[in-house]
Write an enzyme that holds these catalytic residues in place. Structure first.
Site, mmCIF file in Angstrom:
data_model
loop_
_atom_site.group_PDB
_atom_site.id
_atom_site.type_symbol
_atom_site.label_atom_id
_atom_site.label_comp_id
_atom_site.label_asym_id
_atom_site.label_seq_id
_atom_site.Cartn_x
_atom_site.Cartn_y
_atom_site.Cartn_z
ATOM 1 N N LYS A 127 0.828 -1.202 0.000
ATOM 2 C CA LYS A 127 0.000 0.000 0.000
ATOM 3 C C LYS A 127 0.864 1.255 0.000
ATOM 4 O O LYS A 127 0.702 2.137 -0.857
ATOM 5 C CB LYS A 127 -0.925 0.002 1.220
ATOM 6 C CG LYS A 127 -1.687 1.307 1.410
ATOM 7 C CD LYS A 127 -2.397 1.342 2.750
ATOM 8 C CE LYS A 127 -2.864 2.741 3.082
ATOM 9 N NZ LYS A 127 -3.480 2.842 4.428
ATOM 10 N N ASP A 145 -6.636 0.584 0.312
ATOM 11 C CA ASP A 145 -6.780 0.983 1.719
ATOM 12 C C ASP A 145 -8.138 0.511 2.214
ATOM 13 O O ASP A 145 -8.823 -0.274 1.555
ATOM 14 C CB ASP A 145 -6.602 2.500 1.873
ATOM 15 C CG ASP A 145 -7.815 3.271 1.360
ATOM 16 O OD1 ASP A 145 -8.606 2.714 0.560
ATOM 17 O OD2 ASP A 145 -7.982 4.432 1.770
#
Length: 214
Positions: A127, A145
């Site tokens: 991420k 996310d």
């Protein structure tokens, strides 16, 4: 309900992206930064913390300590005091210290431009790596996310809760040129309309394309 083919999913995804681009024309990364290192550090701080809070902390932090060299001279306790209000400051300070030292020792102080090298850094997962690659280096990367996970599941583009699997599935549906903006669009939509536990389906511009609407 019949199983949706990959082609139909891609078509539905394309229509969703077009609508969201119209709804959020200024959608972009909400973290403040001047360098790839600062974006990397800010993204580490953003875990379990709002971007607004992170920006308040980094506005002072980056003035005092703008480069990885600076954090190598600090103790984790000193870093922790600077970032205390972002939460989980003990773990974050260790990650920042370790990440800065590895950048200096292994990458000549430069933030690497590949996900393989980025995820070697302490505190950096896919991420965070994709945030830096996409938003600073313009290298396509799709960030998964909590908003992307939740809304992708509501839209029935995935049944998984595993970020790596979700990223792989979305990469097949989202055009590569939209990988970066897609996350920002979904985050903006998640904050404004598709709010966790209280979605405003009656106000949602993509409700007709969402199997979970109402």
């Amino acid at each position: 309900m019949s199983r949706e083919s990959l082609l139909k999913k891609k078509d539905r995804m394309g229509r969703i992206i077009r609508i969201l681009k119209s709804e959020y024309p200024d959608s972009k990364c909400s973290l403040n930064y001047d360098t790839p290192f600062q974006l990397l550090l800010a993204t580490i701080l953003s875990a379990q913390c709002t971007d607004e809070r992170v920006n308040k902390v980094t506005s002072k932090l980056f003035t005092k300590y703008p480069s990885p060299h600076d954090y190598c001279t600090l103790t984790t306790e000193q870093i922790g005091k600077e970032i205390y209000s972002t939460g989980f400051y003990n773990n974050k300070s260790k990650s920042i210290k370790g990440m800065s030292e590895m950048l200096i020792n292994s990458f000549k102080g430069e933030v690497p431009k590949t996900i393989i090298d980025l995820i070697k850094l302490p505190g950096v997962g896919r991420k965070t790596a994709n945030v830096v690659l996409g938003n600073y280096f313009d290298i396509p990367g799709l960030v998964v996310d909590t908003h992307v996970t939740r809304i992708s599941r509501l839209l029935k583009f995935t049944n998984s809760s595993n970020a790596v699997i979700i990223e792989r599935e979305l990469n097949k549906l989202v055009p590569i040129e939209d990988w970066v903006i897609f996350t920002h669009l979904i985050i903006d939509h998640g904050r404004a309309v598709c709010i966790a536990n209280r979605p405003k389906c009656s106000e949602c511009k993509i409700s007709t394309l969402c199997p979970s609407s109402n």
